[in-house]
Motif scaffolding. Structure first.
Motif, short mmCIF file in Angstrom:
data_model
loop_
_atom_site.label_atom_id
_atom_site.label_comp_id
_atom_site.label_asym_id
_atom_site.label_seq_id
_atom_site.Cartn_x
_atom_site.Cartn_y
_atom_site.Cartn_z
N MET A 1 63.02 39.80 15.70
CA MET A 1 61.88 39.24 16.44
C MET A 1 60.72 40.24 16.45
SD MET A 1 62.00 37.46 20.13
CE MET A 1 60.60 37.61 21.19
N PRO A 2 59.50 39.79 16.21
CA PRO A 2 58.37 40.73 16.19
C PRO A 2 58.08 41.31 17.57
CG PRO A 2 57.60 38.46 15.98
CD PRO A 2 59.10 38.42 15.94
N VAL A 3 57.63 42.57 17.62
CA VAL A 3 57.30 43.18 18.90
C VAL A 3 55.95 42.68 19.40
CG1 VAL A 3 58.67 45.27 18.63
CG2 VAL A 3 56.31 45.26 17.84
N LEU A 4 55.09 42.24 18.48
CA LEU A 4 53.78 41.71 18.86
C LEU A 4 53.64 40.29 18.31
CD1 LEU A 4 51.01 42.24 20.19
CD2 LEU A 4 50.20 42.96 17.93
N THR A 5 53.27 39.36 19.19
CA THR A 5 52.98 37.99 18.77
C THR A 5 51.51 37.71 19.10
OG1 THR A 5 53.78 37.21 20.91
CG2 THR A 5 55.35 37.16 19.07
N GLN A 6 50.93 36.76 18.41
CA GLN A 6 49.50 36.51 18.59
C GLN A 6 49.15 36.11 20.02
OE1 GLN A 6 47.47 34.45 15.40
NE2 GLN A 6 45.92 33.70 16.82
N ASP A 7 50.06 35.44 20.71
CA ASP A 7 49.77 35.04 22.09
C ASP A 7 49.71 36.23 23.05
OD1 ASP A 7 52.62 35.21 21.69
OD2 ASP A 7 52.89 34.23 23.63
N ARG A 8 50.14 37.41 22.59
CA ARG A 8 50.05 38.61 23.42
C ARG A 8 48.89 39.52 22.99
NH1 ARG A 8 55.90 38.52 23.12
NH2 ARG A 8 55.93 40.41 21.85
N VAL A 9 47.95 38.95 22.24
CA VAL A 9 46.73 39.66 21.88
C VAL A 9 45.60 39.03 22.68
CG1 VAL A 9 45.08 40.18 20.04
CG2 VAL A 9 47.54 40.21 19.56
N ILE A 10 44.97 39.83 23.53
CA ILE A 10 43.90 39.34 24.40
C ILE A 10 42.62 40.07 23.99
CG2 ILE A 10 43.08 39.21 26.79
CD1 ILE A 10 46.27 39.54 27.40
N VAL A 11 41.58 39.32 23.66
CA VAL A 11 40.30 39.94 23.30
C VAL A 11 39.25 39.64 24.35
CG1 VAL A 11 40.75 39.97 20.83
CG2 VAL A 11 39.60 38.01 21.83
N ASP A 12 38.33 40.58 24.51
CA ASP A 12 37.21 40.44 25.44
C ASP A 12 37.66 40.18 26.87
OD1 ASP A 12 35.52 40.92 23.30
OD2 ASP A 12 35.48 38.81 22.75
N SER A 13 38.71 40.88 27.28
CA SER A 13 39.20 40.78 28.66
C SER A 13 38.12 41.29 29.62
CB SER A 13 40.46 41.63 28.81
OG SER A 13 40.78 41.78 30.18
N PRO A 14 37.96 40.61 30.77
CA PRO A 14 36.95 41.04 31.75
C PRO A 14 37.38 42.24 32.60
CG PRO A 14 38.10 39.10 32.55
CD PRO A 14 38.62 39.37 31.15
N ILE A 15 38.56 42.80 32.35
CA ILE A 15 39.06 43.93 33.13
C ILE A 15 38.06 45.09 33.08
CG2 ILE A 15 40.86 45.72 33.17
CD1 ILE A 15 42.78 43.56 32.08
N THR A 16 37.84 45.73 34.24
CA THR A 16 36.88 46.84 34.30
C THR A 16 37.46 48.11 34.91
OG1 THR A 16 36.08 46.04 36.44
CG2 THR A 16 34.88 45.29 34.47
N GLU A 17 38.70 48.06 35.41
CA GLU A 17 39.29 49.24 36.06
C GLU A 17 40.66 49.55 35.48
OE1 GLU A 17 39.41 47.86 40.08
OE2 GLU A 17 37.48 48.75 40.56
N LYS A 18 41.00 50.84 35.49
CA LYS A 18 42.27 51.30 34.93
C LYS A 18 43.47 50.63 35.59
CE LYS A 18 43.87 55.49 35.84
NZ LYS A 18 44.19 56.92 35.80
N ASP A 19 43.53 50.62 36.92
CA ASP A 19 44.69 50.02 37.61
C ASP A 19 44.85 48.55 37.27
OD1 ASP A 19 45.26 52.46 38.71
OD2 ASP A 19 44.84 51.89 40.78
N GLU A 20 43.73 47.87 37.19
CA GLU A 20 43.72 46.44 36.83
C GLU A 20 44.28 46.27 35.40
OE1 GLU A 20 40.26 42.97 36.79
OE2 GLU A 20 39.68 45.06 37.09
#
Length: 144
Positions: A1-20
């Motif tokens: 089973m692959p360790v990375l699948t396309q559904d676990r790739v998130i682009v342009d996330s609005p996250i702005t803080e390290k803890d978040e």
């Protein structure tokens, strides 16, 4: 089973803080069935003791050695943020949540490190228009 699948790739996330970012990466690993909720706490514990900033806009939050029993399966979550995150004074655009079963995290880490050691590859990852294009660029992490 692959360790990375396309559904676990998130682009342009609005996250702005390290803890978040750590929380989001941990949530995605839990949702993937790779870790327990306790592993997310261990990701914060690791970060408190040692920054997971790796250079070239990359941070790889992961759990402590004590949390290895909380890892159910090897998995990778790749988050590209829309804006840079301040990661202890360093600029981060890529947050890679990682869980490795039976020591598998070291092999996964080395594959990510190889990709990010090439500035051309980092530029391609920054410029990629969508999750499919990012996933394509990261294909080598799934190779045996």
């Amino acid at each position: 089973m692959p360790v990375l699948t396309q559904d676990r790739v998130i682009v342009d996330s609005p996250i702005t803080e390290k803890d978040e970012a750590i929380r989001e990466a941990g949530r995605a690993l839990v949702a993937a069935g790779a870790v327990t909720d306790s592993y997310v706490d261990a990701m914060f514990a690791r970060e408190k003791n040692l920054s997971t900033y790796m250079g070239n806009f990359l941070a790889i939050p992961h759990g402590t050695n004590e949390a290895k029993d909380e890892v159910l399966d090897s998995a990778l979550v790749f988050i590209r943020t829309a804006q840079p995150i301040d990661w202890g004074g360093n600029e981060v655009r890529f947050v890679v949540g990682i869980a490795g079963k039976d020591g598998g995290h070291l092999e996964i880490l080395s594959k990510i490190a190889l990709i990010f050691s090439e500035e051309d590859e980092v530029e391609k990852l920054l410029a990629a228009p969508d999750a499919a294009a990012v996933y394509e660029l990261l294909g080598s992490v799934n190779e045996e």
